[in-house]
Design a protein around this motif. Structure first.
Motif, PDB file in Angstrom:
ATOM      1  N   GLU A  78      70.508-127.043 -19.025  1.00  0.00           N
ATOM      2  CA  GLU A  78      70.343-126.731 -17.606  1.00  0.00           C
ATOM      3  C   GLU A  78      71.725-126.359 -17.094  1.00  0.00           C
ATOM      4  O   GLU A  78      72.480-127.211 -16.629  1.00  0.00           O
ATOM      5  N   MET A  79      72.039-125.070 -17.211  1.00  0.00           N
ATOM      6  CA  MET A  79      73.378-124.590 -16.889  1.00  0.00           C
ATOM      7  C   MET A  79      73.539-124.325 -15.392  1.00  0.00           C
ATOM      8  O   MET A  79      72.566-124.049 -14.684  1.00  0.00           O
ATOM      9  N   GLU A  80      74.777-124.398 -14.931  1.00  0.00           N
ATOM     10  CA  GLU A  80      75.063-124.105 -13.529  1.00  0.00           C
ATOM     11  C   GLU A  80      76.408-123.403 -13.398  1.00  0.00           C
ATOM     12  O   GLU A  80      77.278-123.536 -14.266  1.00  0.00           O
ATOM     13  N   ALA A  81      76.552-122.642 -12.324  1.00  0.00           N
ATOM     14  CA  ALA A  81      77.784-121.886 -12.108  1.00  0.00           C
ATOM     15  C   ALA A  81      77.950-121.553 -10.640  1.00  0.00           C
ATOM     16  O   ALA A  81      76.999-121.627  -9.854  1.00  0.00           O
ATOM     17  N   CYS A  82      79.173-121.169 -10.302  1.00  0.00           N
ATOM     18  CA  CYS A  82      79.486-120.831  -8.911  1.00  0.00           C
ATOM     19  C   CYS A  82      80.638-119.842  -8.888  1.00  0.00           C
ATOM     20  O   CYS A  82      81.515-119.874  -9.760  1.00  0.00           O
ATOM     21  N   ILE A  83      80.639-118.958  -7.905  1.00  0.00           N
ATOM     22  CA  ILE A  83      81.735-118.018  -7.712  1.00  0.00           C
ATOM     23  C   ILE A  83      81.972-117.874  -6.215  1.00  0.00           C
ATOM     24  O   ILE A  83      81.028-117.944  -5.421  1.00  0.00           O
ATOM     25  N   MET A  84      83.240-117.697  -5.822  1.00  0.00           N
ATOM     26  CA  MET A  84      83.550-117.613  -4.395  1.00  0.00           C
ATOM     27  C   MET A  84      84.727-116.684  -4.165  1.00  0.00           C
ATOM     28  O   MET A  84      85.738-116.720  -4.880  1.00  0.00           O
ATOM     29  N   VAL A 104      77.645-117.334 -14.599  1.00  0.00           N
ATOM     30  CA  VAL A 104      78.581-116.965 -13.535  1.00  0.00           C
ATOM     31  C   VAL A 104      78.240-115.605 -12.944  1.00  0.00           C
ATOM     32  O   VAL A 104      78.391-115.385 -11.737  1.00  0.00           O
ATOM     33  N   SER A 105      77.740-114.685 -13.770  1.00  0.00           N
ATOM     34  CA  SER A 105      77.383-113.365 -13.266  1.00  0.00           C
ATOM     35  C   SER A 105      76.111-113.414 -12.430  1.00  0.00           C
ATOM     36  O   SER A 105      75.961-112.641 -11.467  1.00  0.00           O
ATOM     37  N   LEU A 106      75.204-114.304 -12.773  1.00  0.00           N
ATOM     38  CA  LEU A 106      74.022-114.483 -11.931  1.00  0.00           C
ATOM     39  C   LEU A 106      74.428-115.075 -10.590  1.00  0.00           C
ATOM     40  O   LEU A 106      73.886-114.688  -9.545  1.00  0.00           O
ATOM     41  N   ALA A 107      75.385-116.003 -10.597  1.00  0.00           N
ATOM     42  CA  ALA A 107      75.881-116.562  -9.335  1.00  0.00           C
ATOM     43  C   ALA A 107      76.456-115.461  -8.446  1.00  0.00           C
ATOM     44  O   ALA A 107      76.244-115.449  -7.229  1.00  0.00           O
ATOM     45  N   ARG A 108      77.158-114.509  -9.067  1.00  0.00           N
ATOM     46  CA  ARG A 108      77.713-113.413  -8.265  1.00  0.00           C
ATOM     47  C   ARG A 108      76.597-112.545  -7.691  1.00  0.00           C
ATOM     48  O   ARG A 108      76.696-112.061  -6.547  1.00  0.00           O
ATOM     49  N   LEU A 109      75.540-112.343  -8.452  1.00  0.00           N
ATOM     50  CA  LEU A 109      74.417-111.565  -7.937  1.00  0.00           C
ATOM     51  C   LEU A 109      73.722-112.280  -6.778  1.00  0.00           C
ATOM     52  O   LEU A 109      73.262-111.638  -5.830  1.00  0.00           O
ATOM     53  N   VAL A 110      73.634-113.607  -6.852  1.00  0.00           N
ATOM     54  CA  VAL A 110      73.091-114.364  -5.719  1.00  0.00           C
ATOM     55  C   VAL A 110      73.949-114.100  -4.483  1.00  0.00           C
ATOM     56  O   VAL A 110      73.424-113.882  -3.373  1.00  0.00           O
ATOM     57  N   MET A 111      75.252-114.076  -4.662  1.00  0.00           N
ATOM     58  CA  MET A 111      76.185-113.837  -3.560  1.00  0.00           C
ATOM     59  C   MET A 111      76.011-112.435  -2.984  1.00  0.00           C
ATOM     60  O   MET A 111      76.021-112.246  -1.760  1.00  0.00           O
ATOM     61  N   GLU A 112      75.852-111.445  -3.858  1.00  0.00           N
ATOM     62  CA  GLU A 112      75.896-110.055  -3.412  1.00  0.00           C
ATOM     63  C   GLU A 112      74.528-109.436  -3.134  1.00  0.00           C
ATOM     64  O   GLU A 112      74.428-108.470  -2.374  1.00  0.00           O
ATOM     65  N   LYS A 113      73.462-109.998  -3.724  1.00  0.00           N
ATOM     66  CA  LYS A 113      72.156-109.351  -3.632  1.00  0.00           C
ATOM     67  C   LYS A 113      71.103-110.149  -2.868  1.00  0.00           C
ATOM     68  O   LYS A 113      69.969-109.688  -2.745  1.00  0.00           O
ATOM     69  N   THR A 114      71.452-111.326  -2.378  1.00  0.00           N
ATOM     70  CA  THR A 114      70.482-112.133  -1.639  1.00  0.00           C
ATOM     71  C   THR A 114      71.095-112.605  -0.323  1.00  0.00           C
ATOM     72  O   THR A 114      72.319-112.594  -0.159  1.00  0.00           O
ATOM     73  N   PRO A 115      70.262-113.069   0.611  1.00  0.00           N
ATOM     74  CA  PRO A 115      70.791-113.647   1.857  1.00  0.00           C
ATOM     75  C   PRO A 115      71.188-115.104   1.684  1.00  0.00           C
ATOM     76  O   PRO A 115      71.578-115.760   2.655  1.00  0.00           O
ATOM     77  N   HIS A 116      71.098-115.619   0.464  1.00  0.00           N
ATOM     78  CA  HIS A 116      71.319-117.034   0.205  1.00  0.00           C
ATOM     79  C   HIS A 116      72.624-117.283  -0.550  1.00  0.00           C
ATOM     80  O   HIS A 116      73.303-116.346  -0.979  1.00  0.00           O
ATOM     81  N   ILE A 117      72.935-118.545  -0.721  1.00  0.00           N
ATOM     82  CA  ILE A 117      74.114-118.953  -1.480  1.00  0.00           C
ATOM     83  C   ILE A 117      73.728-119.585  -2.802  1.00  0.00           C
ATOM     84  O   ILE A 117      74.399-119.373  -3.819  1.00  0.00           O
TER      85      ILE A 117
END
Length: 316
Positions: A78-84, A104-117
């Motif tokens: 159960e992996m986790e990552a964050c980018i800021m 980490v790249s999925l975390a960046r997509l959450v940042m750039e492609k969704t309204p969420h964090i």
């Protein structure tokens, strides 16, 4: 002002770590540092640089992230990552990943492609498929070494940061995590030639952790934080790092009390329980700090006008 970069590969490294376990991690840090330095020399943004470095570390099975992620009590990852991005405070985080090659790249997509964090578990996995990121069968992450780690943890009836033989897992502190071979979580911080700061962190969590457990890595302000003052990535016992809001506290001390990065980081790490916390940090002015209150911490850094450094234990 020149660029600067620092990265870590986990805290708590014992002095008796066998060479066959130490050398691959040292080499992995050197390769990751070269990736980051090359990016910054090519005028990549700090955000691009930290993502590239953490991807490199995620692809290295010797670290507790990505390919090398440790197993939970059910024998799965159960992996986790964050980018800021410190310039905008935009950030993205993910948890509960079992198929994504580079969290980490999925975390960046959450940042750039969704309204969420923050996206987790089934929702994060579905988003990964929608975005077409590289995924694999969960068995990709089940390595011989990580099965061994899980078996040792179960034999010792412990939740552990990494491989700790049962015979050594006896000195348990208030954190509930035994002393021993604490390796793993990876992270990177950077400031580019324009003064922009960024941070990224990735982990597989704790060996034998409960299903659904979330650590400090994806929690903004705990294991990962960046603003216009500094960028921080922490490693160690996630529960303690969350309680101490480690990453945000460093930034807050700089912002509200005018402490230097080094003094702020030293104060925060000293305030955490002994043997639980390490971090790497960089300031907007290019200052680097890498304090820890564990036995050791895999770490590396470089600046535009300095000599690259790779280290594990405290400097003499």
């Amino acid at each position: 002002m020149g660029w600067a970069i620092a990265l870590h590969g986990g805290a708590g490294v014992p002095k008796n770590l066998p060479p066959e376990r130490r050398k691959p991690r040292e080499e992995g840090l050197r390769r990751a540092l070269e990736v980051g330095v090359s990016a910054l020399k090519s005028h990549a943004s700090a955000l691009d640089a930290v993502e590239l470095v953490v991807r490199e570390l995620e692809n290295n099975p010797h670290f507790n992230a990505g390919k090398g992620s440790v197993l939970n009590s059910n024998g799965s990852v159960e992996m986790e990552a964050c980018i800021m991005d410190g310039n905008t405070k935009n950030c993205g985080a993910v948890s509960g990943l079992s198929t994504v090659v580079n969290p980490v790249s999925l975390a960046r997509l959450v940042m750039e492609k969704t309204p969420h964090i923050y996206l987790g578990f089934a929702g994060a996995e579905a988003f990964a498929r929608e975005q077409g990121v590289e995924t694999v069968d969960p068995s990709h992450f089940i390595t011989k070494e990580n099965i061994e780690r899980l078996n040792h943890a179960k034999d010792a009836n412990r939740v552990q940061l990494d491989y700790t033989p049962p015979s050594q897992a006896t000195n348990e502190k208030d954190t509930g995590v035994p002393e021993g071979d604490k390796l793993g979580t990876v992270g990177c911080v950077a400031v580019d030639s324009h003064g922009n700061l960024a941070t990224a962190t990735s982990t597989g969590g704790l060996v034998n952790k409960m299903i659904g457990r979330i650590g400090d890595t994806p929690i903004i302000g705990a294991g990962t934080y960046a603003n216009s003052f500094c960028a921080i990535s922490a490693t160690g016992v996630g529960e303690e790092i969350i309680r101490c809001t480690v990453a945000r506290d460093v930034a807050a001390l700089m912002e509200y009390t005018n402490l230097s990065l080094k003094d702020a980081a030293d104060q925060v790490v000293k305030g955490a329980s002994e043997g639980t916390t390490g971090l790497v940090g960089v300031s907007a002015g290019g200052e680097i700090t890498m304090p820890f209150n564990t036995i050791g911490m895999f770490r590396a850094c470089a600046t535009e006008d300095g000599v690259p450094e790779v280290a594990i234990w405290p400097s003499l």
